[in-house]
Design a protein around this motif. Sequence first.
Motif, short mmCIF file in Angstrom:
data_model
loop_
_atom_site.label_atom_id
_atom_site.label_comp_id
_atom_site.label_asym_id
_atom_site.label_seq_id
_atom_site.Cartn_x
_atom_site.Cartn_y
_atom_site.Cartn_z
N PRO A 1 0.91 -1.04 0.18
CA PRO A 1 -0.05 -0.11 0.11
C PRO A 1 0.60 1.65 -0.19
O PRO A 1 1.82 0.85 0.47
N SER A 2 0.40 2.41 -0.46
CA SER A 2 1.49 3.36 -0.92
C SER A 2 1.44 4.31 0.52
O SER A 2 2.22 5.15 1.03
N ASP A 3 0.65 3.85 1.35
CA ASP A 3 0.82 4.35 3.15
C ASP A 3 2.32 3.53 3.27
O ASP A 3 2.21 4.51 4.65
N PHE A 4 2.31 2.76 3.47
CA PHE A 4 3.76 1.75 3.90
C PHE A 4 4.95 2.18 3.39
O PHE A 4 5.34 1.99 2.23
N ALA A 5 5.51 2.56 4.45
CA ALA A 5 7.04 2.56 4.50
C ALA A 5 8.21 1.90 4.90
O ALA A 5 7.61 0.96 6.29
N PHE A 6 8.94 1.76 4.02
CA PHE A 6 9.73 0.74 4.89
C PHE A 6 11.20 1.11 4.85
O PHE A 6 11.57 1.86 4.25
N ASP A 7 12.09 0.55 5.98
CA ASP A 7 13.46 0.08 5.98
C ASP A 7 14.26 -0.83 6.18
O ASP A 7 12.89 -2.25 6.84
N THR A 8 14.47 -0.95 6.09
CA THR A 8 15.78 -2.66 5.86
C THR A 8 16.14 -2.08 7.54
O THR A 8 17.36 -1.51 7.51
N ILE A 9 16.43 -3.32 8.19
CA ILE A 9 17.09 -3.63 9.38
C ILE A 9 18.13 -4.22 9.47
O ILE A 9 17.79 -5.68 9.15
N PRO A 10 19.36 -4.38 9.86
CA PRO A 10 20.65 -5.03 9.33
C PRO A 10 20.83 -5.54 10.02
O PRO A 10 21.14 -5.23 11.51
N ILE A 11 21.40 -6.78 10.32
CA ILE A 11 21.49 -7.83 11.07
C ILE A 11 23.35 -9.13 10.46
O ILE A 11 23.23 -9.23 11.76
N THR A 12 23.73 -8.48 9.81
CA THR A 12 25.03 -9.16 9.62
C THR A 12 26.57 -8.42 10.64
O THR A 12 27.08 -9.64 10.55
N ASP A 13 25.83 -7.60 11.00
CA ASP A 13 27.00 -7.31 11.81
C ASP A 13 27.02 -7.68 13.34
O ASP A 13 27.80 -7.09 14.07
N LEU A 14 25.81 -8.44 13.23
CA LEU A 14 25.55 -8.89 14.67
C LEU A 14 26.48 -9.65 15.35
O LEU A 14 26.78 -10.78 14.52
N PRO A 15 27.26 -9.37 16.82
CA PRO A 15 27.63 -10.78 17.10
C PRO A 15 27.28 -12.53 17.61
O PRO A 15 26.05 -12.07 17.52
N VAL A 16 27.72 -13.15 17.18
CA VAL A 16 26.26 -14.12 18.57
C VAL A 16 26.75 -14.05 19.08
O VAL A 16 27.17 -13.97 19.87
N TYR A 17 25.16 -14.54 19.25
CA TYR A 17 24.53 -13.97 21.15
C TYR A 17 24.92 -15.04 22.32
O TYR A 17 25.54 -16.53 21.64
N SER A 18 25.92 -14.59 23.06
CA SER A 18 25.72 -15.35 24.15
C SER A 18 25.51 -14.20 25.64
O SER A 18 25.37 -13.06 25.77
N TYR A 19 24.52 -14.88 26.18
CA TYR A 19 23.81 -14.36 27.57
C TYR A 19 25.26 -13.74 28.45
O TYR A 19 25.30 -12.42 29.27
#
Length: 200
Positions: A57-75
């Motif tokens: 729809p024309s009133d929807f706006a989009f951005d890309t949220i990058p995830i490639t720089d995230l390190p492997v998760y660890s608590y």
Amino acid sequence: MNPSSGAPSTSGWLPGSPRTSSGARESYDHSIRAHRRQRCRRLDQRRLAAYLVSRAPSDFAFDTIPITDLPVYSYDLDPDFPPAATAFKKALVDHRQLLFVTPEYNRSIPGALKNALDWGSRPWGDSFAGCRAAIAGTGLNGAGSAVAQAHPRSILGYLQVSVLGAEEVCLPWTDGVLHSPRMAELVDAFWESVRAALPD
């Protein structure tokens, strides 16, 4: 959210390299075939995402949220969040409607996407809670990415994300599929169901 990682690399024989046996040529042929297949799988998701956005729809706006720089998760990293994870969580706070476009790896989602879901959920209840999400994807088998799409639905539900019951886009990828009238009908139905599920 785009789960694709960086540019693929080749292996094996390079064009113009000497080949001393038929086995060497066969190794070269297989490596190039595998490289092209992997590159196509990455581009397929990007092309599908671009196509979805183009018919939104024309009133929807989009951005890309990058995830490639995230390190492997660890608590162990929770007390001192990496900058990439902090930026990712801020993007989630700023974007409460999410569109996931994912391939299927080994009957599930790519590790990079699961890693992003883990980062966004820490600390518990933060960032993802209260979001709404829709999921789409394409694959090389007859089911598209149907099995992969089932997994984030379960994970996101646990993270208090409302996954919209939109028309499924589980697209078996073939050349020219994005130019077919049936594809246009499917994507239009997808967006109609997304629109209907969103609050006024």
